[in-house]
Write a protein that holds these residues in place. Sequence first.
Motif, short mmCIF file in Angstrom:
data_model
loop_
_atom_site.label_atom_id
_atom_site.label_comp_id
_atom_site.label_asym_id
_atom_site.label_seq_id
_atom_site.Cartn_x
_atom_site.Cartn_y
_atom_site.Cartn_z
N ALA A 150 8.60 -13.05 -4.49
CA ALA A 150 6.79 -13.03 -5.04
C ALA A 150 7.53 -11.74 -5.06
CB ALA A 150 6.25 -12.93 -4.10
N GLU A 151 6.52 -10.73 -6.93
CA GLU A 151 6.35 -9.95 -7.02
C GLU A 151 5.65 -9.76 -7.53
OE1 GLU A 151 9.36 -11.77 -10.70
OE2 GLU A 151 9.35 -9.44 -10.92
N GLY A 152 5.43 -7.83 -7.92
CA GLY A 152 4.11 -7.26 -7.77
C GLY A 152 4.48 -6.14 -8.69
N GLN A 153 3.74 -5.25 -9.55
CA GLN A 153 3.93 -4.13 -10.03
C GLN A 153 3.05 -3.40 -10.28
OE1 GLN A 153 6.03 -6.52 -13.69
NE2 GLN A 153 3.53 -5.61 -14.74
N LEU A 154 2.76 -2.56 -10.98
CA LEU A 154 1.94 -1.84 -11.17
C LEU A 154 2.27 -0.58 -12.31
CD1 LEU A 154 -1.31 -1.04 -10.70
CD2 LEU A 154 -0.35 0.55 -8.49
N ARG A 155 1.67 0.42 -13.78
CA ARG A 155 1.80 1.08 -14.02
C ARG A 155 0.55 2.58 -13.07
NH1 ARG A 155 2.71 2.60 -19.25
NH2 ARG A 155 4.75 0.60 -18.86
N ALA A 156 1.44 3.48 -12.98
CA ALA A 156 1.08 4.39 -11.45
C ALA A 156 -0.44 5.46 -12.40
CB ALA A 156 1.75 5.72 -11.79
N ILE A 212 -1.26 10.94 -13.10
CA ILE A 212 -1.39 11.63 -11.71
C ILE A 212 -0.70 12.73 -11.97
CG2 ILE A 212 -0.43 8.99 -10.84
CD1 ILE A 212 2.53 9.39 -11.21
N THR A 213 -0.89 13.74 -11.00
CA THR A 213 -0.56 14.81 -11.09
C THR A 213 0.73 14.64 -10.96
OG1 THR A 213 -3.00 15.81 -11.00
CG2 THR A 213 -0.45 17.36 -10.47
N PRO A 214 1.38 15.83 -11.47
CA PRO A 214 3.18 15.58 -10.49
C PRO A 214 3.23 16.51 -9.48
CG PRO A 214 3.70 16.42 -12.75
CD PRO A 214 2.02 16.60 -12.59
N GLY A 215 4.16 15.64 -8.31
CA GLY A 215 4.46 16.34 -7.68
C GLY A 215 2.89 15.89 -6.28
N ARG A 216 2.21 15.47 -6.87
CA ARG A 216 0.91 15.03 -5.40
C ARG A 216 1.51 13.63 -4.64
NH1 ARG A 216 -4.59 16.77 -7.71
NH2 ARG A 216 -3.98 18.41 -6.49
N PHE A 217 1.56 13.41 -3.94
CA PHE A 217 1.12 11.47 -3.17
C PHE A 217 -0.50 11.43 -3.43
CE2 PHE A 217 4.05 14.38 -1.09
CZ PHE A 217 5.50 12.42 -0.60
N VAL A 218 -0.49 10.35 -3.55
CA VAL A 218 -1.16 9.15 -4.44
C VAL A 218 -0.96 7.99 -3.68
CG1 VAL A 218 -2.06 7.81 -6.48
CG2 VAL A 218 -1.29 10.00 -6.22
N ARG A 219 -2.46 7.43 -3.59
CA ARG A 219 -2.32 5.48 -2.58
C ARG A 219 -2.04 5.31 -4.14
NH1 ARG A 219 -1.70 6.11 2.60
NH2 ARG A 219 -2.81 7.94 3.89
N TYR A 220 -1.73 4.08 -3.28
CA TYR A 220 -1.09 2.98 -4.81
C TYR A 220 -2.31 1.96 -3.86
CZ TYR A 220 0.75 6.22 -7.60
OH TYR A 220 0.73 7.53 -8.22
N GLN A 221 -2.27 1.08 -4.40
CA GLN A 221 -2.79 -0.54 -3.32
C GLN A 221 -1.60 -1.56 -5.37
OE1 GLN A 221 -3.13 -0.72 -1.07
NE2 GLN A 221 -4.05 1.53 -1.28
N ILE A 222 -0.68 -2.24 -4.83
CA ILE A 222 -0.52 -2.95 -5.57
C ILE A 222 -0.02 -4.08 -5.06
CG2 ILE A 222 2.56 -3.94 -7.27
CD1 ILE A 222 2.99 -0.77 -5.46
N ALA A 223 -0.46 -5.01 -5.92
CA ALA A 223 -0.58 -6.81 -5.53
C ALA A 223 0.59 -7.98 -5.91
CB ALA A 223 -1.37 -7.46 -7.04
N ILE A 224 0.99 -8.16 -5.13
CA ILE A 224 2.26 -9.48 -5.23
C ILE A 224 1.44 -11.00 -5.15
CG2 ILE A 224 4.36 -9.75 -3.81
CD1 ILE A 224 4.17 -7.49 -2.35
N HIS A 240 1.05 -1.11 0.19
CA HIS A 240 -0.17 0.12 -0.42
C HIS A 240 1.12 0.90 0.00
CE1 HIS A 240 -3.74 -2.69 0.75
NE2 HIS A 240 -2.45 -3.13 1.90
N LEU A 241 1.57 1.06 -1.11
CA LEU A 241 2.06 2.59 -1.27
C LEU A 241 1.68 4.37 -1.35
CD1 LEU A 241 5.28 3.30 -2.40
CD2 LEU A 241 4.56 3.03 -4.69
N VAL A 242 2.15 5.03 -0.44
CA VAL A 242 1.92 6.35 -1.12
C VAL A 242 3.32 6.72 -1.31
CG1 VAL A 242 1.42 8.50 0.64
CG2 VAL A 242 0.57 6.12 1.33
N ALA A 243 2.42 7.96 -3.19
CA ALA A 243 3.92 8.28 -3.35
C ALA A 243 3.89 8.97 -4.17
CB ALA A 243 4.57 7.48 -4.36
N ALA A 244 4.35 10.22 -4.62
CA ALA A 244 4.66 10.85 -5.84
C ALA A 244 5.92 10.81 -6.86
CB ALA A 244 4.51 12.48 -4.90
N SER A 245 4.84 11.81 -7.63
CA SER A 245 6.13 11.27 -8.89
C SER A 245 6.69 12.83 -9.07
CB SER A 245 5.41 10.48 -10.58
OG SER A 245 7.00 10.47 -10.83
N SER A 246 6.77 13.16 -10.18
CA SER A 246 7.92 14.83 -10.50
C SER A 246 6.84 13.93 -12.39
CB SER A 246 9.28 14.67 -10.91
OG SER A 246 9.90 13.55 -12.28
#
Length: 192
Positions: free
Chosen positions: A82-88, A112-124, A53-59
Motif C-alpha cells: 500500500a502507499e500514500g502521498q502528500l504535497r507539503a 512551509i517555512t524552510p528549516g521549521r519542523f512540521v507535523r504531516y498526516q499522510i493517509a496510506i 504521522h510525519l514530523v519533518a523539515a525541508s530546506s
Amino acid sequence: PTAGLSMSRDQQGTVAITPYVPLDQRLEDNQGLTWRTPVLAKAMTINGPAAMHLVAASSATDTDWFVKISDVEPGGTERIVAEGQLRASMRKPAHVSTRHEPVQSLRKPHPITPGRFVRYQIAIAPTAYRFAAGHRLQIRLTSYNLPNALPATFHIDVDDPGATVINPLLPATNTVRIGRGGTTLTLPISSR
C-alpha cells in the motif's frame, strides 16, 4: 526531490512497460528512509486504513512525501502492499480528517517555512494484507515518485491551455524527526 525514481514500480507496475505486474523494489534500498520489522515469527495481517504521522523539515518552501508499505520476503524481494502521498503545502486537514484516516482539504496551498519542523498526516491507502511468517514489514519514505507523480505544480487555464504554468519543486534537503515526539505510523494489525 530525486530520491524515489523506481518507486513508480508499484502494484500497477510501471506506467508504460509492465502494467499490473508487481516488481521488486530493492532498487530503492538507497533512496529515502526505510524502516523494517524484525523477521516475523508468525503471520501478521493489516486490515484497514493506515497513516504516517510525519514530523519533518525541508530546506524548500514545498516538497512531496511518499510512503510505501512493502512485504520483504526471506530472499530480500520487496513487494509494495500500500502507499500514500502528500504535497507539503497541501497539508491542512479537512474537517472529516481523523488520526487513522487523514484527509487534506486541498483548497489552498500553505507554503512551509524552510528549516521549521512540521507535523504531516499522510493517509496510506486502506488495505487488507497478510504478511507470512518469515517475512518483514517495511516502510519507505521518499520525496519523489516519477512517473506516478510529477515534482511540480501545474496551473492550467482551461480557457487558454497555452497559458499553462508549470512550477517545478526545487531541490531540497528534507530532515525527518524520529524517536520520542517524532514520526510514527498507525497500522491496523492483527496477529490472527
